[in-house]
Motif scaffolding. Sequence first.
Motif, PDB file in Angstrom:
ATOM      1  N   LYS A   7      -2.595   9.447   3.333  1.00 46.05           N
ATOM      2  CA  LYS A   7      -2.767   8.004   3.171  1.00 46.05           C
ATOM      3  C   LYS A   7      -1.436   7.278   3.321  1.00 46.05           C
ATOM      4  O   LYS A   7      -1.368   6.183   3.883  1.00 46.05           O
ATOM      5  CB  LYS A   7      -3.384   7.697   1.805  1.00 46.05           C
ATOM      6  CG  LYS A   7      -4.837   8.082   1.698  1.00 46.05           C
ATOM      7  CD  LYS A   7      -5.368   7.834   0.306  1.00 46.05           C
ATOM      8  CE  LYS A   7      -6.816   8.283   0.201  1.00 46.05           C
ATOM      9  NZ  LYS A   7      -7.313   8.164  -1.170  1.00 46.05           N
TER      10      LYS A   7
ATOM     11  N   ASP B 291       0.836  -1.201   0.000  1.00 40.65           N
ATOM     12  CA  ASP B 291       0.000   0.000   0.000  1.00 40.65           C
ATOM     13  C   ASP B 291       0.871   1.252   0.000  1.00 40.65           C
ATOM     14  O   ASP B 291       0.559   2.228  -0.684  1.00 40.65           O
ATOM     15  CB  ASP B 291      -0.946   0.003   1.205  1.00 40.65           C
ATOM     16  CG  ASP B 291      -1.973   1.112   1.135  1.00 40.65           C
ATOM     17  OD1 ASP B 291      -2.404   1.469   0.014  1.00 40.65           O
ATOM     18  OD2 ASP B 291      -2.358   1.630   2.207  1.00 40.65           O
TER      19      ASP B 291
ATOM     20  N   ALA C  93      -0.521   4.418   6.007  1.00 37.50           N
ATOM     21  CA  ALA C  93       0.018   3.115   5.620  1.00 37.50           C
ATOM     22  C   ALA C  93       1.322   2.830   6.352  1.00 37.50           C
ATOM     23  O   ALA C  93       1.563   1.705   6.799  1.00 37.50           O
ATOM     24  CB  ALA C  93       0.222   3.059   4.099  1.00 37.50           C
TER      25      ALA C  93
ATOM     26  N   ASN D 101       1.969   1.730  -3.468  1.00 38.91           N
ATOM     27  CA  ASN D 101       0.881   2.266  -4.297  1.00 38.91           C
ATOM     28  C   ASN D 101       0.686   3.757  -4.071  1.00 38.91           C
ATOM     29  O   ASN D 101       0.460   4.517  -5.021  1.00 38.91           O
ATOM     30  CB  ASN D 101      -0.425   1.518  -4.005  1.00 38.91           C
ATOM     31  CG  ASN D 101      -0.402   0.105  -4.509  1.00 38.91           C
ATOM     32  OD1 ASN D 101       0.375  -0.242  -5.388  1.00 38.91           O
ATOM     33  ND2 ASN D 101      -1.255  -0.734  -3.931  1.00 38.91           N
ATOM     34  N   GLN D 102       0.732   4.191  -2.818  1.00 39.81           N
ATOM     35  CA  GLN D 102       0.563   5.618  -2.523  1.00 39.81           C
ATOM     36  C   GLN D 102       1.730   6.432  -3.085  1.00 39.81           C
ATOM     37  O   GLN D 102       1.539   7.541  -3.583  1.00 39.81           O
ATOM     38  CB  GLN D 102       0.412   5.852  -1.018  1.00 39.81           C
ATOM     39  CG  GLN D 102      -0.834   5.248  -0.414  1.00 39.81           C
ATOM     40  CD  GLN D 102      -2.112   5.702  -1.092  1.00 39.81           C
ATOM     41  OE1 GLN D 102      -2.240   6.824  -1.558  1.00 39.81           O
ATOM     42  NE2 GLN D 102      -3.078   4.793  -1.169  1.00 39.81           N
TER      43      GLN D 102
END
Length: 177
Positions: free
Chosen positions: A132, A37, A136, A40-41
């Motif tokens: 975000k 994650d 994470a 991805n961010q």
Amino acid sequence: MTGYIVFGVLIILALYVVSQYNWFQTTKTRITAAIQDIGNQLKRQASLIPNLESSTKGYLKHEKDIYEDIVSARKAVEKASGGNDMSKIEAASNAISNLVPKLQVLVESNPELKATEVVTRLMDELRDTSDKLMYARRVVIDLSAEYNIRLVTLPSNIVAGMFGFKEQKGIATPTEG
């Protein structure tokens, strides 16, 4: 009667071992997912930055340093993409984390640029993605800490040792330089 008690204790012990084993496996999987994650961010931030760069370039021709920072942040994200190498992910995360406040100051100090709807929207998306990303990172830190605590405390450390579970490195928090 003693045989039933021994059998009952063995069943309870076996259920405990299975539950601990499952907990360690589940938590390891959740740590891996949280690390992905983060990646991805970082990719999302890296894709937003060129849009912000092109939107601001005409206004800020004199701000060459920020563009060099953008390029190095994007390179760090590219190196971290597609893997679970925590040192590369941390480097990319730190590069992006250091870049976002500089961009915010740049936009806020330039009224003409601040009034541009596209730039405002992109900055909001960058802030949202940064939040975000921090969440994470927090998940990885918390899961790793909980995992590592169970790895060294009784009686779960016995189960961990039986199945060869190893310490999870987690992620280092960025330090102010």
